[in-house]
Design a protein around this motif. Structure first.
Motif, PDB file in Angstrom:
ATOM      1  N   SER A 138      -0.056   3.108 -20.705  1.00 53.74           N
ATOM      2  CA  SER A 138       0.348   3.451 -19.340  1.00 53.74           C
ATOM      3  C   SER A 138      -0.293   4.740 -18.890  1.00 53.74           C
ATOM      4  CB  SER A 138       1.873   3.588 -19.299  1.00 53.74           C
ATOM      5  OG  SER A 138       2.295   3.950 -18.024  1.00 53.74           O
ATOM      6  N   CYS A 139      -0.586   4.819 -17.596  1.00 56.09           N
ATOM      7  CA  CYS A 139      -1.159   6.042 -17.040  1.00 56.09           C
ATOM      8  C   CYS A 139      -0.783   6.103 -15.571  1.00 56.09           C
ATOM      9  CB  CYS A 139      -2.671   6.086 -17.219  1.00 56.09           C
ATOM     10  SG  CYS A 139      -3.548   4.659 -16.545  1.00 56.09           S
ATOM     11  N   THR A 140      -0.896   7.242 -14.978  1.00 55.03           N
ATOM     12  CA  THR A 140      -0.536   7.412 -13.578  1.00 55.03           C
ATOM     13  C   THR A 140      -1.672   6.980 -12.691  1.00 55.03           C
ATOM     14  OG1 THR A 140      -1.393   9.640 -13.462  1.00 55.03           O
ATOM     15  CG2 THR A 140       0.875   9.402 -14.227  1.00 55.03           C
ATOM     16  N   THR A 141      -1.354   6.816 -11.389  1.00 51.45           N
ATOM     17  CA  THR A 141      -2.383   6.439 -10.424  1.00 51.45           C
ATOM     18  C   THR A 141      -3.512   7.449 -10.412  1.00 51.45           C
ATOM     19  OG1 THR A 141      -0.720   5.353  -9.054  1.00 51.45           O
ATOM     20  CG2 THR A 141      -2.808   5.933  -8.001  1.00 51.45           C
ATOM     21  N   GLU A 142      -3.185   8.742 -10.525  1.00 52.72           N
ATOM     22  CA  GLU A 142      -4.205   9.775 -10.431  1.00 52.72           C
ATOM     23  C   GLU A 142      -5.137   9.772 -11.635  1.00 52.72           C
ATOM     24  OE1 GLU A 142      -1.025  10.146  -9.887  1.00 52.72           O
ATOM     25  OE2 GLU A 142      -0.991  10.610  -7.750  1.00 52.72           O
ATOM     26  N   SER A 143      -4.647   9.347 -12.811  1.00 52.08           N
ATOM     27  CA  SER A 143      -5.469   9.449 -14.006  1.00 52.08           C
ATOM     28  C   SER A 143      -6.175   8.142 -14.366  1.00 52.08           C
ATOM     29  CB  SER A 143      -4.613   9.881 -15.209  1.00 52.08           C
ATOM     30  OG  SER A 143      -3.644   8.879 -15.495  1.00 52.08           O
ATOM     31  N   ASN A 178       0.186   1.424  -4.897  1.00 51.25           N
ATOM     32  CA  ASN A 178       1.420   1.125  -5.612  1.00 51.25           C
ATOM     33  C   ASN A 178       1.720  -0.371  -5.636  1.00 51.25           C
ATOM     34  OD1 ASN A 178       1.939   3.784  -6.232  1.00 51.25           O
ATOM     35  ND2 ASN A 178       3.105   4.151  -4.337  1.00 51.25           N
ATOM     36  N   GLU A 179       1.085  -1.122  -4.740  1.00 47.70           N
ATOM     37  CA  GLU A 179       1.298  -2.562  -4.697  1.00 47.70           C
ATOM     38  C   GLU A 179       0.173  -3.321  -5.403  1.00 47.70           C
ATOM     39  OE1 GLU A 179       1.568  -0.702  -1.707  1.00 47.70           O
ATOM     40  OE2 GLU A 179       3.687  -0.491  -2.259  1.00 47.70           O
ATOM     41  N   ARG A 180      -0.741  -2.593  -6.027  1.00 47.43           N
ATOM     42  CA  ARG A 180      -1.888  -3.212  -6.701  1.00 47.43           C
ATOM     43  C   ARG A 180      -1.844  -2.926  -8.205  1.00 47.43           C
ATOM     44  NH1 ARG A 180      -6.095  -5.493  -3.419  1.00 47.43           N
ATOM     45  NH2 ARG A 180      -5.282  -5.519  -1.298  1.00 47.43           N
ATOM     46  N   ARG A 181      -2.446  -3.817  -8.961  1.00 50.19           N
ATOM     47  CA  ARG A 181      -2.575  -3.645 -10.412  1.00 50.19           C
ATOM     48  C   ARG A 181      -4.037  -3.847 -10.787  1.00 50.19           C
ATOM     49  NH1 ARG A 181       1.342  -5.049 -14.361  1.00 50.19           N
ATOM     50  NH2 ARG A 181       0.745  -4.099 -16.356  1.00 50.19           N
ATOM     51  N   GLU A 182      -4.589  -2.927 -11.565  1.00 51.51           N
ATOM     52  CA  GLU A 182      -5.990  -3.050 -11.965  1.00 51.51           C
ATOM     53  C   GLU A 182      -6.136  -4.027 -13.131  1.00 51.51           C
ATOM     54  OE1 GLU A 182      -7.602   0.716 -12.912  1.00 51.51           O
ATOM     55  OE2 GLU A 182      -7.815   1.343 -10.822  1.00 51.51           O
ATOM     56  N   VAL A 183      -7.097  -4.906 -13.008  1.00 47.10           N
ATOM     57  CA  VAL A 183      -7.482  -5.816 -14.094  1.00 47.10           C
ATOM     58  C   VAL A 183      -8.952  -5.565 -14.378  1.00 47.10           C
ATOM     59  CG1 VAL A 183      -7.756  -8.214 -14.815  1.00 47.10           C
ATOM     60  CG2 VAL A 183      -5.773  -7.536 -13.444  1.00 47.10           C
ATOM     61  N   LEU A 184      -9.246  -5.180 -15.611  1.00 42.62           N
ATOM     62  CA  LEU A 184     -10.618  -4.861 -15.996  1.00 42.62           C
ATOM     63  C   LEU A 184     -11.194  -6.010 -16.814  1.00 42.62           C
ATOM     64  CD1 LEU A 184     -12.747  -2.548 -15.858  1.00 42.62           C
ATOM     65  CD2 LEU A 184     -11.974  -1.914 -18.159  1.00 42.62           C
ATOM     66  N   ILE A 212      -5.531  -6.293  -8.004  1.00 46.80           N
ATOM     67  CA  ILE A 212      -4.788  -7.493  -7.618  1.00 46.80           C
ATOM     68  C   ILE A 212      -3.366  -7.123  -7.206  1.00 46.80           C
ATOM     69  CG2 ILE A 212      -3.976  -9.745  -8.438  1.00 46.80           C
ATOM     70  CD1 ILE A 212      -6.280  -9.778 -10.401  1.00 46.80           C
ATOM     71  N   LYS A 213      -2.855  -7.822  -6.224  1.00 46.58           N
ATOM     72  CA  LYS A 213      -1.501  -7.585  -5.734  1.00 46.58           C
ATOM     73  C   LYS A 213      -0.476  -7.810  -6.845  1.00 46.58           C
ATOM     74  CE  LYS A 213      -2.825  -9.039  -1.082  1.00 46.58           C
ATOM     75  NZ  LYS A 213      -2.660 -10.066  -0.014  1.00 46.58           N
ATOM     76  N   LYS A 214       0.510  -6.918  -6.910  1.00 49.16           N
ATOM     77  CA  LYS A 214       1.557  -7.013  -7.917  1.00 49.16           C
ATOM     78  C   LYS A 214       2.624  -8.042  -7.536  1.00 49.16           C
ATOM     79  CE  LYS A 214       1.516  -2.186  -9.533  1.00 49.16           C
ATOM     80  NZ  LYS A 214       2.355  -0.962  -9.647  1.00 49.16           N
ATOM     81  N   GLY A 215       3.485  -8.313  -8.544  1.00 54.32           N
ATOM     82  CA  GLY A 215       4.678  -9.098  -8.284  1.00 54.32           C
ATOM     83  C   GLY A 215       4.567 -10.563  -8.616  1.00 54.32           C
ATOM     84  N   LEU A 216       3.423 -11.016  -9.163  1.00 52.47           N
ATOM     85  CA  LEU A 216       3.222 -12.440  -9.416  1.00 52.47           C
ATOM     86  C   LEU A 216       2.539 -12.653 -10.760  1.00 52.47           C
ATOM     87  CD1 LEU A 216       1.857 -13.355  -5.877  1.00 52.47           C
ATOM     88  CD2 LEU A 216       4.128 -13.979  -6.757  1.00 52.47           C
ATOM     89  N   ASP A 243       5.759  -6.604 -12.835  1.00 53.29           N
ATOM     90  CA  ASP A 243       6.468  -5.327 -12.980  1.00 53.29           C
ATOM     91  C   ASP A 243       5.922  -4.321 -11.970  1.00 53.29           C
ATOM     92  OD1 ASP A 243       7.795  -3.059 -13.728  1.00 53.29           O
ATOM     93  OD2 ASP A 243       7.345  -3.243 -15.878  1.00 53.29           O
ATOM     94  N   PHE A 244       6.688  -4.010 -10.942  1.00 53.73           N
ATOM     95  CA  PHE A 244       6.251  -3.049  -9.925  1.00 53.73           C
ATOM     96  C   PHE A 244       6.308  -1.606 -10.435  1.00 53.73           C
ATOM     97  CE2 PHE A 244       7.015  -6.614  -7.114  1.00 53.73           C
ATOM     98  CZ  PHE A 244       6.057  -6.450  -6.135  1.00 53.73           C
ATOM     99  N   SER A 245       7.022  -1.373 -11.535  1.00 57.76           N
ATOM    100  CA  SER A 245       7.244   0.009 -11.979  1.00 57.76           C
ATOM    101  C   SER A 245       6.095   0.570 -12.803  1.00 57.76           C
ATOM    102  CB  SER A 245       8.532   0.082 -12.810  1.00 57.76           C
ATOM    103  OG  SER A 245       8.404  -0.673 -14.012  1.00 57.76           O
ATOM    104  N   THR A 246       5.162  -0.272 -13.248  1.00 61.20           N
ATOM    105  CA  THR A 246       4.073   0.216 -14.089  1.00 61.20           C
ATOM    106  C   THR A 246       2.744   0.139 -13.348  1.00 61.20           C
ATOM    107  OG1 THR A 246       2.910  -0.049 -16.199  1.00 61.20           O
ATOM    108  CG2 THR A 246       3.676  -2.055 -15.132  1.00 61.20           C
ATOM    109  N   SER A 247       1.892   1.105 -13.707  1.00 65.43           N
ATOM    110  CA  SER A 247       0.529   1.108 -13.155  1.00 65.43           C
ATOM    111  C   SER A 247      -0.493   0.864 -14.259  1.00 65.43           C
ATOM    112  CB  SER A 247       0.238   2.440 -12.454  1.00 65.43           C
ATOM    113  OG  SER A 247       1.097   2.638 -11.355  1.00 65.43           O
TER     114      SER A 247
END
Length: 578
Positions: free
Chosen positions: A20-25, A41-47, A133-137, A211-215
């Motif tokens: 886990s890491c913050t948006t800034e890092s 906050n509504e997006r999740r990175e997929v590498l 990608i949009k979160k929540g799904l 999970d909306f709570s994790t970045s």
């Protein structure tokens, strides 16, 4: 030569979760921090971790790779995201589309977001693609690369990549998967497959982005696979007399599906209009008509019941003053160990090698082999001088007058006299496979006139190198009427490197030792080519004359009658008329 090596995938097929890491890092695809922005906050990175060159011209592992940079190129990958609120849902619908274009002047397709690609630190062999990608799904990923148009089979209408024909929340995953490539046309000049080649791959194990709570950044991989089959053509115009000018394909399928990669149309038999003759492609390249030309032609996959074939057109050199335009069909058939034949399917991501052995005005002899289309390694990664040597031919003294060896053409012109033989030696770094076939198609295999006993093997001074010594003998038991050209293939089983030796029956008539019937006191000396007859009427002597092309009497003195006793090309009686 043919090299079979363990494949490595175009893309690493891995799925793992990072810390886990913050948006800034969080880091972008190029390693730089991503700044906070609207909707983060509504997006999740997929590498995505790719193993492929970004574009033609990237550095390669070997000077002559099996899969060329152009064949590995990603010029226009598109990633389609489908989502559902439950992991096991039967209704995943379109969510987002990401696109990358190697051409910096190109405009991204309507409604798509940028797929951020960055080369890795290993000389361009690793590429990462960043999706937000949009979160929540729960999401699945589908990637299509280097394909300009999708066809909806329900309507037959084109879906250009510049359009956004899929509606978020409405287009079903099952509908998307039915799309196929644009269809080739037999009447459109130049409408053939070429690099960069279409590829596709999917991540169908859903990624959990609920999970909306994790970045946390998710790392994933998609294995891309080519939709096309590749044809390599081996031809030396100086040996075959045939100079290829163009290649095409008959009874070919017009397209292919993506998910999974599948044959376009009905199977096992095609419906009307599903098979075409591909337009001709110019036969060109650095090794064209000089050896192996890799990637001489590409086609979509097809089943064996299509009875497809390649068409090679060009110029056959009849003699030093005459040449003729010719066209040959190459059926997709392969010899079996029992002397029969098997029809081959044309499978995507496989390479088919056509090796031309001999040509004339009406017929072409060839061998067809198939191998995986490896993404790493090299066609000539192993130095032939180190892995397999050239065959060294030694002709016994008693046959040197007739049997000759052409070191340039690697061809032995062999006497057909009883006991005729020659020796050959070859150095190899591992075990050796020896295969003997005859030019002239399947029918010619029944005329098995050569014998190759088991070799003598000894170690030589070079480390891990062995010397294989063979005797090649005219079969004593063979009494057939034909002596087709023999092709002896030596294969190093470690790396697939090969050497080929040709053996041709000496074309000139040969007089061989002949036994006379019991009670016949006349004699015949084969070495001196002299028959001795008693001067009495009806006195006769038997002479065996052998020639692979047959013999005809040219002339004889009036006092001598020559009578052929056999339908084969030897065994004549010489009778005294007087």
């Amino acid at each position: 030569m043919y090299i079979n090596k363990k494949l490595t995938s175009l893309f690493a097929a891995i799925i793992l979760l990072s810390g886990s890491c913050t948006t800034e890092s969080r880091e972008g695809g190029d390693g730089t921090p991503l700044p906070p922005g609207p909707g983060n906050n509504e997006r999740r990175e997929v590498l995505l971790t790719f193993r492929n060159e970004l574009r033609p011209g990237s550095a390669t592992k070997a000077d002559n790779p099996i899969a060329t940079p152009e064949e590995n190129a990603l010029s226009s990958p598109d990633v389609y995201v489908f989502a559902a609120d439950k992991e096991g849902s039967d209704h995943y619908t379109f969510l987002q589309r990401f696109a990358y274009r190697a051409d910096t002047d190109a405009t991204l397709p309507e409604g798509s977001e940028e797929l951020q690609l960055a080369a890795g630190s290993d000389n361009g062999k690793t590429t990462t693609g960043l999706l937000r990608i949009k979160k929540g799904l729960f999401v699945k990923l589908y990637c299509i690369a280097n394909n300009t148009t999708l066809i909806d089979p329900a309507t037959g209408e084109d879906t250009p990549l510049t359009d956004n024909a899929f509606t978020p929340g409405q287009t079903e995953e099952s509908t998307f998967k039915t799309h196929h490539t644009a269809l080739l046309s037999a009447t459109a000049e130049g409408d053939t497959l070429h690099t960069p080649l279409a590829m596709s791959g999917a991540l169908t194990t859903p990624l959990d982005l609920t999970d909306f709570s994790t970045s946390a950044r998710v790392q994933a991989g998609i294995k891309l696979t080519r939709l096309a089959a590749r044809f390599d053509i081996v031809n030396n115009a100086g040996l075959s007399g045939f100079t290829i000018t163009s290649v095409s394909m008959g009874n070919g399928r017009r397209g292919a599906g993506f998910f999974p990669i599948r044959i376009y149309g009905t199977t096992p038999e095609a419906a009307p209009g599903e098979l075409i003759s591909y337009p001709s492609r110019t036969f060109a390249g650095a090794n064209a008509n000089k050896g192996m030309q890799a990637g001489a032609f590409y086609s979509y996959p097809s089943p064996k019941d299509d009875n497809g074939y390649l068409v090679l057109k060009g110029i056959y050199k009849v003699n030093e003053t005459e040449s003729k335009e010719v066209s040959y069909r190459i059926p997709f058939t392969q010899r079996t160990t029992g002397g029969g034949s098997a029809t081959l399917e044309i499978n995507n991501n496989h390479r088919y090698t056509v090796e031309i052995t001999q040509a004339d005005e009406y017929h072409l002899d060839f061998n067809l082999s198939v191998a995986d289309w490896a993404d790493d390694g090299s066609i000539d990664e192993f130095n032939p001088e180190e892995s397999i040597g050239e065959p060294a031919v030694t002709i016994p003294e008693e046959f040197k007058e007739e049997t000759k060896y052409d070191d340039v053409k690697k061809t032995v012109s062999m006497s057909l006299k009883e006991g005729s033989n020659f020796d050959l030696a070859i150095e190899v770094t591992s075990a050796l496979i020896v295969q003997k076939t005859y030019a002239g198609g399947f029918e010619a295999q029944q005329y098995d006139w050569l014998e190759i006993p088991d070799p003598q093997i000894k170690d030589i001074t070079k480390a891990e190198t062995k010397d294989f010594a063979y005797s090649v003998i005219r079969k004593k038991s063979y009494n057939g009427s034909r002596f087709p050209r023999a092709i002896i293939r030596f294969t190093n089983i470690m790396d697939g490197s090969e050497r080929v030796l040709f053996v041709e029956a000496l074309a000139a008539p040969q007089i061989i030792a002949t036994s006379q019937e019991a009670g016949n006191h006349n004699t015949f000396d084969a070495d001196q080519a002299t028959g001795t007859l008693y001067r009495t009427t009806g006195s006769k002597v038997k002479v065996n004359v052998i020639c692979p092309d047959g013999t005809e009497l040219y002339k004889a003195p009036e006092w001598l009658e020559v009578k052929k006793n056999s339908g084969r090309c030897f065994a004549d009686d010489l009778r005294d008329h007087a």
